[in-house]
Design an enzyme around this catalytic site. Structure first.
Site, PDB file in Angstrom:
ATOM      1  N   GLY A  55       0.731  -1.225   0.017  1.00 22.96           N
ATOM      2  CA  GLY A  55      -0.083  -0.008   0.060  1.00 22.96           C
ATOM      3  C   GLY A  55       0.976   1.267   0.032  1.00 22.96           C
ATOM      4  N   CYS A  82       5.362  -6.188   1.779  1.00 23.55           N
ATOM      5  CA  CYS A  82       5.653  -4.429   1.633  1.00 23.55           C
ATOM      6  C   CYS A  82       4.851  -3.628   2.719  1.00 23.55           C
ATOM      7  CB  CYS A  82       5.379  -4.107   0.301  1.00 23.55           C
ATOM      8  SG  CYS A  82       6.303  -2.412   0.055  1.00 23.55           S
ATOM      9  N   TYR A  83       3.907  -2.961   2.638  1.00 21.14           N
ATOM     10  CA  TYR A  83       3.276  -2.185   3.566  1.00 21.14           C
ATOM     11  C   TYR A  83       2.669  -3.354   4.601  1.00 21.14           C
ATOM     12  CZ  TYR A  83      -0.507   0.471   5.986  1.00 21.14           C
ATOM     13  OH  TYR A  83      -1.107   0.909   6.943  1.00 21.14           O
ATOM     14  N   HIS A 169       8.063  -7.580  -3.120  1.00 18.37           N
ATOM     15  CA  HIS A 169       6.920  -8.209  -3.573  1.00 18.37           C
ATOM     16  C   HIS A 169       6.875  -9.447  -4.601  1.00 18.37           C
ATOM     17  CE1 HIS A 169       4.369  -4.474  -3.164  1.00 18.37           C
ATOM     18  NE2 HIS A 169       5.745  -3.846  -3.244  1.00 18.37           N
ATOM     19  N   GLU A 171       4.857 -11.573  -5.728  1.00 16.21           N
ATOM     20  CA  GLU A 171       3.884 -11.548  -6.783  1.00 16.21           C
ATOM     21  C   GLU A 171       4.311 -10.844  -8.041  1.00 16.21           C
ATOM     22  OE1 GLU A 171       3.826  -9.485  -4.120  1.00 16.21           O
ATOM     23  OE2 GLU A 171       2.553  -7.627  -4.856  1.00 16.21           O
ATOM     24  N   SER A 223     -21.430  -8.253 -26.628  1.00 15.60           N
ATOM     25  CA  SER A 223     -20.792  -7.576 -27.816  1.00 15.60           C
ATOM     26  C   SER A 223     -20.354  -8.685 -28.782  1.00 15.60           C
ATOM     27  CB  SER A 223     -19.743  -6.652 -27.245  1.00 15.60           C
ATOM     28  OG  SER A 223     -18.646  -7.528 -26.850  1.00 15.60           O
ATOM     29  N   GLY A 224     -20.196  -9.895 -28.311  1.00 16.03           N
ATOM     30  CA  GLY A 224     -19.418 -10.898 -28.937  1.00 16.03           C
ATOM     31  C   GLY A 224     -17.741 -10.947 -28.633  1.00 16.03           C
ATOM     32  N   GLY A 225     -17.566 -10.144 -27.920  1.00  8.97           N
ATOM     33  CA  GLY A 225     -16.049  -9.982 -27.367  1.00  8.97           C
ATOM     34  C   GLY A 225     -16.003 -11.242 -26.238  1.00  8.97           C
ATOM     35  N   VAL A 226     -14.874 -11.311 -25.890  1.00 10.74           N
ATOM     36  CA  VAL A 226     -14.563 -12.433 -24.781  1.00 10.74           C
ATOM     37  C   VAL A 226     -15.496 -12.306 -23.614  1.00 10.74           C
ATOM     38  CG1 VAL A 226     -12.570 -13.725 -23.443  1.00 10.74           C
ATOM     39  CG2 VAL A 226     -12.021 -12.507 -25.737  1.00 10.74           C
ATOM     40  N   ASP A 227     -15.085 -11.125 -22.851  1.00 12.46           N
ATOM     41  CA  ASP A 227     -15.925 -10.839 -21.757  1.00 12.46           C
ATOM     42  C   ASP A 227     -17.198 -11.110 -21.762  1.00 12.46           C
ATOM     43  OD1 ASP A 227     -13.014 -10.502 -21.341  1.00 12.46           O
ATOM     44  OD2 ASP A 227     -13.285  -8.079 -21.399  1.00 12.46           O
ATOM     45  N   SER A 228     -17.877 -10.431 -22.651  1.00 13.75           N
ATOM     46  CA  SER A 228     -19.170 -10.472 -22.560  1.00 13.75           C
ATOM     47  C   SER A 228     -19.768 -11.920 -22.949  1.00 13.75           C
ATOM     48  CB  SER A 228     -19.885  -9.309 -23.133  1.00 13.75           C
ATOM     49  OG  SER A 228     -19.813  -9.492 -24.608  1.00 13.75           O
ATOM     50  N   SER A 229     -19.088 -12.591 -23.848  1.00 15.36           N
ATOM     51  CA  SER A 229     -19.547 -13.849 -24.227  1.00 15.36           C
ATOM     52  C   SER A 229     -19.336 -14.948 -22.956  1.00 15.36           C
ATOM     53  CB  SER A 229     -18.545 -14.370 -25.321  1.00 15.36           C
ATOM     54  OG  SER A 229     -18.688 -13.637 -26.555  1.00 15.36           O
ATOM     55  N   LYS A 369      -7.619 -11.060 -17.829  1.00 14.35           N
ATOM     56  CA  LYS A 369      -7.916 -11.876 -19.279  1.00 14.35           C
ATOM     57  C   LYS A 369      -7.483 -13.119 -19.477  1.00 14.35           C
ATOM     58  CE  LYS A 369      -9.699  -9.927 -22.730  1.00 14.35           C
ATOM     59  NZ  LYS A 369     -10.812  -8.881 -22.860  1.00 14.35           N
TER      60      LYS A 369
END
Ligand code: XMP
Length: 513
Positions: A55, A82-83, A169, A171, A223-229, A369
């Protein structure tokens, strides 16, 4: 099977979801929660381990985020980063001070490989540092297990209580052996077995959506994009025909895209849902007539999209839930809100103000993603949809410089289809972050046969990128570019010149407007 959970307590660091994602890479389910999560709730969740994030603040600042000290006394392993490391030290009576010099970037760390956290890690390794304060004196029972030139206590441990803290970090990808450190924490300290899979996520999310929605009606802007599909298929799995997907074909899609989306999600496709395709190409072209200013074009496309969607929603009647395919990077981009607006991304968070509904469902909100793609594969969505490159909400509207017309859309669709086909033929499609054709709106003189032409120039764009915030122009082999150029000028009427954009981002953006 015992459900293993690790929770990340968020103290405002930029890598909070990245930590969760790394834990999930270890096949252990992980969620991020605010640092204010109550002790009771934590006990109820019964996690195998807890990670405190970094943070930007100093633990001594009155306003800095602090959690209940008792979290460290629950007997649940805790890793502070870290923080988070400094907070652990502060809460347990050690000393945190401003370091003599700040460390930022890749830093050599000397490791005590006897520490369970650093099992199998090299004695000298590179870790990512980003701090002003540091651990000046660990709490009494802690032992130092890593150090740098600046930080004598770059990592500390209290094995008996299973408390660990790293100033660096683990990660972040720049910490060379960070994944080993995190998996040591998750497996050897927390005792996780690692039996979580993306399929378990799918099952759980479907179950929880079903419980939440009951017999309510759900609406999704597809929309036919990955996320909305992926979001739509999850919902369809959960509640079937209670879901209606509205797909707006505004005439700014790629060649054949509308039909492709309809083939998958329409009545002939494999999914159980109501599908409405709204063909409103002319309506959009009319609105865009004479408009050349990029932001104005974006606003018109965004607003008109909302109008169309609103009209369709009204036809359906009362809707209980609105589904959005928001993924984690969208949450960060729209959540920070302090940076300058370079381009207005209309499709993040635009709809909720206009549709009347009880609640919003964002099943992918905490995923990156590539994790969304894994869910898509798990759900059996066709690969060409799952691995689709990003396509902006305003579509070809921002790939046509200047005024948008039906004729220009047709030109750019044809040129883009040829470009994509040749990129795939050359086996480059999976190697590029994004690639497309754009219409420059510049006309120039050419010669075709014995005739003078005065036609448009198409620009080809291809970039490699890891996060789309910065990008490098891709080095497409010359013979591929030559072939694409030759095909475009021969096959697409109205084009007599093809240019390749070799600008990075910054200073250019990926899209042209
Ligand atoms: P820029 O052009 O800003 O693009 O470098 C970065 C990435 O964002 C995509 N992009 C958009 N995506 N709505 C979207 O959903 C938009 O309005 C929008 N504008 C740009 C672009 O395709 C690239 O992947």
């Amino acid at each position: 099977m015992d459900k293993e959970l690790v929770i990340v307590l968020d103290f405002g660091g930029q890598y909070n979801q990245l930590i969760a994602r790394r834990v999930r890479e270890c096949s252990v389910y992980c969620e991020v929660h605010p640092y204010t999560l109550s002790l009771e709730k934590i006990k109820e969740m019964n996690p195998k381990g807890i990670i405190f994030t970094g943070g930007p603040e100093s633990v001594y600042d009155m306003k800095s985020p602090h959690c209940d000290k008792e979290i460290l006394e629950l007997g649940i392993p805790v890793l502070g980063i870290c923080y988070g490391a400094q907070l652990m030290v502060y809460l347990l009576g050690g000393k945190v001070e401003t370091a003599p010099v700040s460390e930022y970037g890749k830093t050599e760390v000397a490791i005590d490989t006897n520490s369970v956290l650093f099992h199998n890690v090299s004695e000298k390794t590179i870790a990512w540092m980003s701090h002003t304060d540091y651990i000046a004196k660990p709490p009494a029972e802690f032992k130092i297990c890593a150090s740098t030139d600046v930080c004598p206590a770059a990592a500390i441990e209290y094995n008996e209580k299973k408390l660990y803290a790293t100033q660096f970090h683990p990660e972040v990808i720049h910490t060379q052996e960070g994944m080993k450190m995190l998996s040591n924490f998750v497996y050897d300290v927390c005792g996780c077995k690692g039996n979580w899979k993306m399929s378990s996520f799918v099952d759980e999310i479907v179950k929880s959506i079903r419980e939440k929605v009951g017999d309510g009606k759900v609406l999704c802007a597809l929309s036919g994009g990955v996320d909305s599909s992926v979001a739509a298929v999850l919902l369809s799995k959960a509640v079937g025909k209670q879901l209606t997907c509205v797909f707006v074909d505004q005439g700014l899609l790629r060649k054949n895209e509308g039909d492709e989306v309809e083939a998958v999600f329409g009545p002939e496709g494999p999914y159980d849902l109501n599908f409405i395709r709204v063909n409103c190409q002319e309506r959009f072209y009319r609105k865009l007539r004479g408009v050349t200013e990029p932001e104005k074009k974006r606003k018109i496309i965004g607003e008109e999209f909302i109008r169309v969607f609103e009209e369709e929603a009204k036809k359906i009647g009362t809707v209980d839930y609105l589904v959005q395919g928001t993924i984690y990077p969208d949450v960060i981009e729209s959540g920070l809100g302090k940076s300058a607006v370079i381009k207005s991304h209309h499709n993040v968070g635009g709809l909720p103000d206009y549709v009347d509904f009880k609640d919003i469902i964002e099943p992918l909100r905490m995923l990156f993603k590539d994790e969304v793609r894994k869910v898509g594969i798990e759900l059996g969505i066709p690969e060409y949809l799952v691995f689709r490159q990003p396509f902006p909400g305003p579509g070809l509207g921002i790939r046509i410089i200047g005024e948008v017309t039906a004729e220009k859309c047709f030109i750019v669709q044809e040129a883009d289809a040829i470009y994509r086909e040749e990129i795939a033929n050359a086996g480059l499609d999976k190697k590029l972050g994004q690639y497309f054709a754009a219409l420059t709106n510049m006309q120039s003189v050419g010669v075709m046969g014995d005739y003078r032409t005065y036609d448009y120039a198409i620009a080809l764009r291809a970039v490699t990128t890891s996060d789309f915030m910065t990008a490098e122009p891709a080095q497409i082999p010359w013979e591929v570019l030559e072939k694409v150029a030759s095909r475009i000028v021969n096959e697409v009427k109205g084009v007599n010149r093809v240019l390749y954009d070799c600008t990075g981002k910054p200073p250019a953006t990926i899209e042209f407007e």
